[in-house]
Design an enzyme around this catalytic site. Structure first.
Site, PDB file in Angstrom:
ATOM      1  N   LYS A  62      60.015  28.745   1.468  1.00  0.00           N
ATOM      2  CA  LYS A  62      59.376  27.948   2.527  1.00  0.00           C
ATOM      3  C   LYS A  62      58.274  28.700   3.264  1.00  0.00           C
ATOM      4  O   LYS A  62      57.335  28.086   3.759  1.00  0.00           O
ATOM      5  CB  LYS A  62      60.426  27.465   3.537  1.00  0.00           C
ATOM      6  CG  LYS A  62      61.258  26.306   3.039  1.00  0.00           C
ATOM      7  CD  LYS A  62      62.187  25.816   4.140  1.00  0.00           C
ATOM      8  CE  LYS A  62      63.104  24.731   3.628  1.00  0.00           C
ATOM      9  NZ  LYS A  62      64.042  24.257   4.648  1.00  0.00           N
ATOM     10  N   ASP A 102      61.300  19.121   8.158  1.00  0.00           N
ATOM     11  CA  ASP A 102      62.636  19.506   8.641  1.00  0.00           C
ATOM     12  C   ASP A 102      62.741  19.287  10.148  1.00  0.00           C
ATOM     13  O   ASP A 102      63.780  18.867  10.661  1.00  0.00           O
ATOM     14  CB  ASP A 102      62.914  20.992   8.354  1.00  0.00           C
ATOM     15  CG  ASP A 102      63.381  21.216   6.925  1.00  0.00           C
ATOM     16  OD1 ASP A 102      63.869  20.257   6.304  1.00  0.00           O
ATOM     17  OD2 ASP A 102      63.246  22.355   6.433  1.00  0.00           O
TER      18      ASP A 102
HETATM   19  P1  NAP Z   1      68.298  31.107   5.860  1.00  0.00           P
HETATM   20  O1  NAP Z   1      66.830  31.099   6.154  1.00  0.00           O
HETATM   21  O2  NAP Z   1      68.821  31.943   4.754  1.00  0.00           O
HETATM   22  O3  NAP Z   1      69.059  31.501   7.232  1.00  0.00           O
HETATM   23  C1  NAP Z   1      70.451  31.575   7.278  1.00  0.00           C
HETATM   24  C2  NAP Z   1      70.878  32.110   8.635  1.00  0.00           C
HETATM   25  O4  NAP Z   1      72.290  32.097   8.629  1.00  0.00           O
HETATM   26  C3  NAP Z   1      70.421  33.538   8.909  1.00  0.00           C
HETATM   27  O5  NAP Z   1      70.180  33.688  10.267  1.00  0.00           O
HETATM   28  C4  NAP Z   1      71.649  34.338   8.473  1.00  0.00           C
HETATM   29  O6  NAP Z   1      71.784  35.556   9.133  1.00  0.00           O
HETATM   30  C5  NAP Z   1      72.752  33.422   8.950  1.00  0.00           C
HETATM   31  N1  NAP Z   1      73.996  33.721   8.276  1.00  0.00           N
HETATM   32  C6  NAP Z   1      74.216  33.763   6.944  1.00  0.00           C
HETATM   33  N2  NAP Z   1      75.496  34.107   6.707  1.00  0.00           N
HETATM   34  C7  NAP Z   1      76.077  34.292   7.916  1.00  0.00           C
HETATM   35  C8  NAP Z   1      77.382  34.684   8.325  1.00  0.00           C
HETATM   36  N3  NAP Z   1      78.327  34.934   7.426  1.00  0.00           N
HETATM   37  N4  NAP Z   1      77.646  34.772   9.646  1.00  0.00           N
HETATM   38  C9  NAP Z   1      76.681  34.520  10.555  1.00  0.00           C
HETATM   39  N5  NAP Z   1      75.418  34.167  10.231  1.00  0.00           N
HETATM   40  C10 NAP Z   1      75.126  34.050   8.922  1.00  0.00           C
HETATM   41  O7  NAP Z   1      68.800  29.626   5.529  1.00  0.00           O
HETATM   42  P2  NAP Z   1      68.205  28.260   6.113  1.00  0.00           P
HETATM   43  O8  NAP Z   1      67.147  27.743   5.193  1.00  0.00           O
HETATM   44  O9  NAP Z   1      67.892  28.455   7.538  1.00  0.00           O
HETATM   45  O10 NAP Z   1      69.449  27.280   5.943  1.00  0.00           O
HETATM   46  C11 NAP Z   1      70.613  27.419   6.736  1.00  0.00           C
HETATM   47  C12 NAP Z   1      71.557  26.257   6.429  1.00  0.00           C
HETATM   48  O11 NAP Z   1      70.956  25.018   6.831  1.00  0.00           O
HETATM   49  C13 NAP Z   1      71.835  26.104   4.923  1.00  0.00           C
HETATM   50  O12 NAP Z   1      73.180  25.781   4.739  1.00  0.00           O
HETATM   51  C14 NAP Z   1      70.970  24.944   4.517  1.00  0.00           C
HETATM   52  O13 NAP Z   1      71.515  24.211   3.420  1.00  0.00           O
HETATM   53  C15 NAP Z   1      71.007  24.096   5.776  1.00  0.00           C
HETATM   54  N6  NAP Z   1      69.840  23.210   5.843  1.00  0.00           N
HETATM   55  C16 NAP Z   1      70.093  21.892   5.910  1.00  0.00           C
HETATM   56  C17 NAP Z   1      69.042  21.016   5.996  1.00  0.00           C
HETATM   57  C18 NAP Z   1      69.354  19.556   6.089  1.00  0.00           C
HETATM   58  O14 NAP Z   1      68.447  18.757   5.849  1.00  0.00           O
HETATM   59  N7  NAP Z   1      70.553  19.183   6.445  1.00  0.00           N
HETATM   60  C19 NAP Z   1      67.720  21.459   5.988  1.00  0.00           C
HETATM   61  C20 NAP Z   1      67.491  22.849   5.941  1.00  0.00           C
HETATM   62  C21 NAP Z   1      68.572  23.713   5.857  1.00  0.00           C
HETATM   63  P3  NAP Z   1      71.185  36.915   8.495  1.00  0.00           P
HETATM   64  O15 NAP Z   1      69.693  36.809   8.655  1.00  0.00           O
HETATM   65  O16 NAP Z   1      71.811  37.982   9.320  1.00  0.00           O
HETATM   66  O17 NAP Z   1      71.617  36.932   7.051  1.00  0.00           O
END
Ligand code: NAP
Length: 532
Positions: A324, A360
């Site tokens: 992204k 988003d």
């Molecule tokens: P990302 O950029 O990889 O960010 C993930 C975040 O979660 C980071 O801050 C990461 O921390 C944290 N994290 C990961 N594992 C963790 C743990 N065990 N404990 C605490 N924090 C943790 O991912 P993203 O794109 O933001 O997506 C996040 C979630 O939102 C995903 O499940 C995705 O499928 C969902 N999402 C849904 C939609 C929708 O339309 N519903 C749209 C976008 C995203 P670190 O940096 O420390 O690893």
């Protein structure tokens, strides 16, 4: 159209000519036992236009001497059949030396198959076949497989195939990268310009588009598995998916191409949502998963109108993790909101330019408004500091909410918070009492290894009004269960997913999104995923 099973070759030609108006899906049958093979052939006949019977899969004990017992498999098929007897190095299920392969084709093979798939090395010695059972070369597919990657000498392989008397040519190679699909489309183009019938497939999940788009680019057939488990090659999707998810019978060279670029993407439900919307709006488009490792070469070689190496009607892209942010360097123009968020999840081809947006943010905030109303001064906690959290914090701040970012890495939480005038706190032992909304923007709770995890317990969520989980698979997450126990109202991630997809649909087609259709498709797709 039922197949007129007959000795009469002319009738087979008529059947195939009729079928050539539409698309041919060949369902491979690879079973160890004759009874199972017979059952699979009957089932394959319900969905496929042709059936490939892989005799190399049969247990040698089952077939007995000379494959005589296998003859009825072909006799009773309701669809034209392809007989295949593949050696292990070409993707077959048994070790076969050249002598035993020749013995099979010359003397032991069943004779009632409609087509024979004979590998290039044997077909090059076509005169040998004069000594055995007669081979009608107008019914032969000359095949070559490479399970390592794109052969460096594709043109030479093509030339050698044309030196055989076989009517149909087939090349299948492993795609290590999505850009390897270009080689398969090149082969189809070359075959068309030289008036040859061809099947060209990039195997593996990065090659799915060659299976979906092949027939519209002139491929003689495409292969579709009977079930996910019975796929006979890497990346082979099911015949049912080809027909009902991708609506392959309606894809032409004019069909607008869209898809989701990310890694991984094959378990995404976005193809279900968008293709259902296109169908409902009678929009001539198809949406596929694009497994992309290196976003800049994908955009340059396959997407950007000024540099792409394939001629196709490309309309737009959804972009997901991990591309992204990096995709922003590949675009000609970026919407100011997406620039501020620092992420693009939607791309549109505009003339010879690529324009980037972020849906988003709107998708995130739309389900909140009907529940909370005015967001000004609402107290919001965003858990996580990644891409989705950025879009959430940006849109909440735009609406005047007070936002606190909670992350396990306090530095990341602080950096994100400072970008948008929010505050930050460590996630560990956080308490959310008094918050209007608590948002899970981490992957905790996602189906698979994370499924039982939650970023906050009921005790931590007590006294918060609304809990919003961005995770959409499963629809009921551990975080939502904890929130329900704490007495919170709930918003599921599916609502955001459908809203942001609806916005993409509107941008690509210019029409209002069929929201209900997209929502129903998403729910059905999630149920399917849970059954897998
Ligand atoms: P990302 O950029 O990889 O960010 C993930 C975040 O979660 C980071 O801050 C990461 O921390 C944290 N994290 C990961 N594992 C963790 C743990 N065990 N404990 C605490 N924090 C943790 O991912 P993203 O794109 O933001 O997506 C996040 C979630 O939102 C995903 O499940 C995705 O499928 C969902 N999402 C849904 C939609 C929708 O339309 N519903 C749209 C976008 C995203 P670190 O940096 O420390 O690893």
């Amino acid at each position: 159209m039922p197949f007129p099973k007959s000795e009469d070759a002319h009738r087979l030609d008529l059947y195939l000519m009729k079928a050539s108006d539409s698309v041919r899906i060949c369902v491979p049958v690879c079973e160890q036992g004759l009874v199972a093979a017979e059952g699979a052939i009957a089932k394959a006949g319900e969905i496929g236009d042709l059936i490939e019977v892989r005799l190399d899969c049969l247990d040698p004990f089952q077939i007995g001497e000379g494959f005589k017992n296998g003859e009825h498999l072909f006799d009773r098929s309701q669809r034209p059949t392809i007989l295949t007897f593949r050696p292990a190095e070409q993707g077959g299920h048994r070790k076969l030396d050249t002598k035993s392969r020749l013995l099979f084709w010359l003397f032991n093979r069943p004779t009632s198959a409609d087509f024979l798939d004979i590998e290039l090395d044997l077909a090059l010695n076509a005169s040998v076949f004069d000594y055995g059972k007669k081979v009608d070369w107008t019914r032969v597919i000359c095949s070559h497989h490479n399970f390592v990657g794109v052969p460096g000498d594709l043109d030479r392989i093509f030339d050698r195939m044309t030196q055989t008397p076989a009517r149909i040519l087939k090349v299948a190679f492993q795609a290590g990268d999505i850009t390897d699909c270009i080689a398969a489309f090149y082969l189809l183009d070359r075959a068309r310009s030289e008036h040859r019938e061809m099947i060209a497939i990039a195997m593996g999940t990065a090659g799915i588009m060659t299976r979906v788009l092949g027939p519209s680019r002139g491929a003689f057939l495409t292969y579709g598995a009977l079930e996910n488990e019975s796929a006979t090659a890497p990346g082979q999707i099911t015949a049912r998916e080809l027909r009902s998810l991708y609506r392959i019978d309606r894809i032409s060279r004019q069909t607008r191409i869209m898809g989701l670029a990310g890694l991984p993407v094959t378990h995404s439900i976005s193809p279900y949502i968008h293709n259902a919307a296109f169908e409902s709006a009678q929009f001539d488009g198809v949406y596929m998963p694009f497994e992309v490792r290196e976003i800049s070469s994908f955009i340059k070689r396959m997407v950007h109108p000024r540099t792409r190496e394939i001629d196709w009607n490309f309309l737009g892209l959804s972009v997901t993790a991990p591309h992204k942010t990096s995709v922003m360097n590949c675009l000609d123009w970026i919407d100011p909101a997406a620039k501020e968020i620092g992420a693009v999840n939607t791309i549109i081809v505009q003339g010879d330019e690529l324009h980037g947006f972020n849906t988003d943010a709107d998708g995130f905030v739309s389900p909140i408004i009907p529940r909370i109303g005015e967001l000004r001064e609402a107290r919001c906690a965003v858990i996580g500091a990644g891409g989705a959290a950025s879009a959430a914090v940006w849109s909440l701040r735009q609406k005047g909410a007070e936002v606190t970012v909670y992350a396990r890495d306090v530095n990341k939480a602080r950096t994100l918070a400072e970008r948008f005038g929010a505050s930050s706190k460590p996630l560990r032992s956080a308490l959310f009492e008094g918050f209007d909304i608590v948002i899970n923007a981490t992957p905790l709770g996602t189906s698979g290894a994370q499924e039982t995890k939650t970023p906050a317990t009921a005790a931590q969520l007590g006294g918060a009004r609304l809990a919003y989980d961005l995770v959409y698979n499963p629809s009921e997450t551990q975080f939502l269960r904890e929130a329900r126990e704490a007495g919170c109202e709930l918003i599921r991630g599916l609502e955001m997913l459908v809203m942001q997809a609806g916005e993409q649909f509107r941008m690509w087609t210019g029409a209002e999104a069929p929201a209900e259709v997209m929502r129903d498709a998403a729910i059905r797709a999630l149920r399917l995923r849970q059954c897998e």
